[in-house]
Design a protein around this motif. Structure first.
Motif, PDB file in Angstrom:
ATOM      1  N   SER A   5      21.584  79.644  16.972  1.00  0.00           N
ATOM      2  CA  SER A   5      20.260  80.168  17.322  1.00  0.00           C
ATOM      3  C   SER A   5      20.117  80.472  18.808  1.00  0.00           C
ATOM      4  CB  SER A   5      19.169  79.179  16.894  1.00  0.00           C
ATOM      5  OG  SER A   5      19.348  77.925  17.528  1.00  0.00           O
TER       6      SER A   5
ATOM      7  N   VAL B 285      25.680  86.767  20.317  1.00  0.00           N
ATOM      8  CA  VAL B 285      24.662  85.890  20.890  1.00  0.00           C
ATOM      9  C   VAL B 285      25.159  85.219  22.160  1.00  0.00           C
ATOM     10  CG1 VAL B 285      23.187  83.890  20.427  1.00  0.00           C
ATOM     11  CG2 VAL B 285      23.718  85.503  18.588  1.00  0.00           C
TER      12      VAL B 285
ATOM     13  N   ARG C  92      15.926  85.997  19.426  1.00  0.00           N
ATOM     14  CA  ARG C  92      15.628  84.912  18.496  1.00  0.00           C
ATOM     15  C   ARG C  92      14.331  85.183  17.741  1.00  0.00           C
ATOM     16  NH1 ARG C  92      15.102  81.072  21.991  1.00  0.00           N
ATOM     17  NH2 ARG C  92      17.329  80.766  22.231  1.00  0.00           N
TER      18      ARG C  92
ATOM     19  N   LEU D 257      15.811  85.301  13.969  1.00  0.00           N
ATOM     20  CA  LEU D 257      16.150  83.971  13.494  1.00  0.00           C
ATOM     21  C   LEU D 257      14.911  83.110  13.272  1.00  0.00           C
ATOM     22  CD1 LEU D 257      19.201  81.982  14.241  1.00  0.00           C
ATOM     23  CD2 LEU D 257      17.062  80.797  14.739  1.00  0.00           C
TER      24      LEU D 257
ATOM     25  N   TYR E 231      13.656  79.061  12.331  1.00  0.00           N
ATOM     26  CA  TYR E 231      14.154  77.691  12.458  1.00  0.00           C
ATOM     27  C   TYR E 231      13.194  76.755  11.727  1.00  0.00           C
ATOM     28  CZ  TYR E 231      17.160  74.256  14.834  1.00  0.00           C
ATOM     29  OH  TYR E 231      18.093  73.284  15.118  1.00  0.00           O
TER      30      TYR E 231
END
Length: 243
Positions: A54, A71, A83, A87, A89
């Motif tokens: 991440s 990344v 991010r 992505l 989380y």
């Protein structure tokens, strides 16, 4: 090309006079739409791996590529934007902001995207619907059960339509019944919305809902199995990504 690629990734930490190397020259591929679980003894670097994928933490050596973006080459400022768009989380302890409602907590990631207020509202409403919490949008975390808080956290993770969702012990703080409900939800989101998932867990039942299981041991990956058991029957999910 896999959606997530790790090539020669190493990461070490110093603990007193000792050097700990949880990841030692590892390679890993995750295909688009795949659901991968990662198990292993405590302290073997499972959470470190999530933080590296991440972009929260940096590799010592090697490369990590997600959805065609390397990344490991992004600057800190570019990482934040990347991010936000790519992505999601999911945390073990939810990490909701107590002074914000469920709606406002889910909306947070969308504030970093170039969306109109109407587009943000649509995404938040669909994300809350996807996790079955449309009727709790105006509730604060203190007014929600632990399972409901985690579902808000899951809605927050998917609201920006990420390419990958990573989860660190997403059922670790839940009772057995609530854990099973969250497992079914994650399985459903993966199948219905084609969300690529990488989940760290100590729970073998959680690991088995994944299509592939890996074990991290002494800095290396071990393949545990090619297919997980899909014991729970998924239910239809709102078509978030078709809006």
């Amino acid at each position: 090309m896999a959606l997530v690629e790790l090539r020669g990734v190493s990461k070490s930490f110093s603990k007193g006079d000792e050097t700990i190397t949880p990841l030692d020259n590892v390679d890993m591929d995750i295909e688009s739409g795949e659901f991968v679980s990662l198990m292993g003894p405590s302290g073997t670097g499972k959470s470190t791996l999530l933080n590296l994928v991440s972009g929260i933490d940096r590799v010592d050596s090697g490369t990590i590529t997600v959805a065609g973006t390397e990344v490991t080459k992004l600057s800190r400022s570019r990482l934040a934007d990347w991010r936000a768009a790519n992505l999601g989380y999911i945390f073990q302890t939810h990490n909701l902001i107590p002074v914000l409602t469920a709606y406002e907590n889910v909306e947070l990631p969308t504030l970093l995207l170039k969306l109109s207020s109407a587009q943000r509202r649509q995404r938040v409403e669909l994300a809350l619907e996807a996790v079955g919490l449309s009727d709790r949008a105006d509730h604060y975390p203190r007014q929600l059960s632990g399972g409901q808080e985690q579902r808000v956290g899951i809605a927050r993770a998917i609201v920006a339509h990420p390419k990958v969702v990573v989860a660190d012990e997403p059922t670790g703080s839940l009772d057995t019944e609530t854990s099973e409900q969250v497992q079914v939800l994650l399985q459903r989101l993966n199948k219905e919305l084609d969300i690529t998932m990488l989940i760290v867990t100590h729970d073998t039942d959680v690991a088995q809902i994944a299509s592939r299981q890996l074990v991290l041991d002494r800095g290396k990956f071990l393949e545990k199995g090619d297919e997980g058991s899909m014991s729970s029957q998924p239910q239809p999910t709102p078509h978030l990504f078709q809006q």
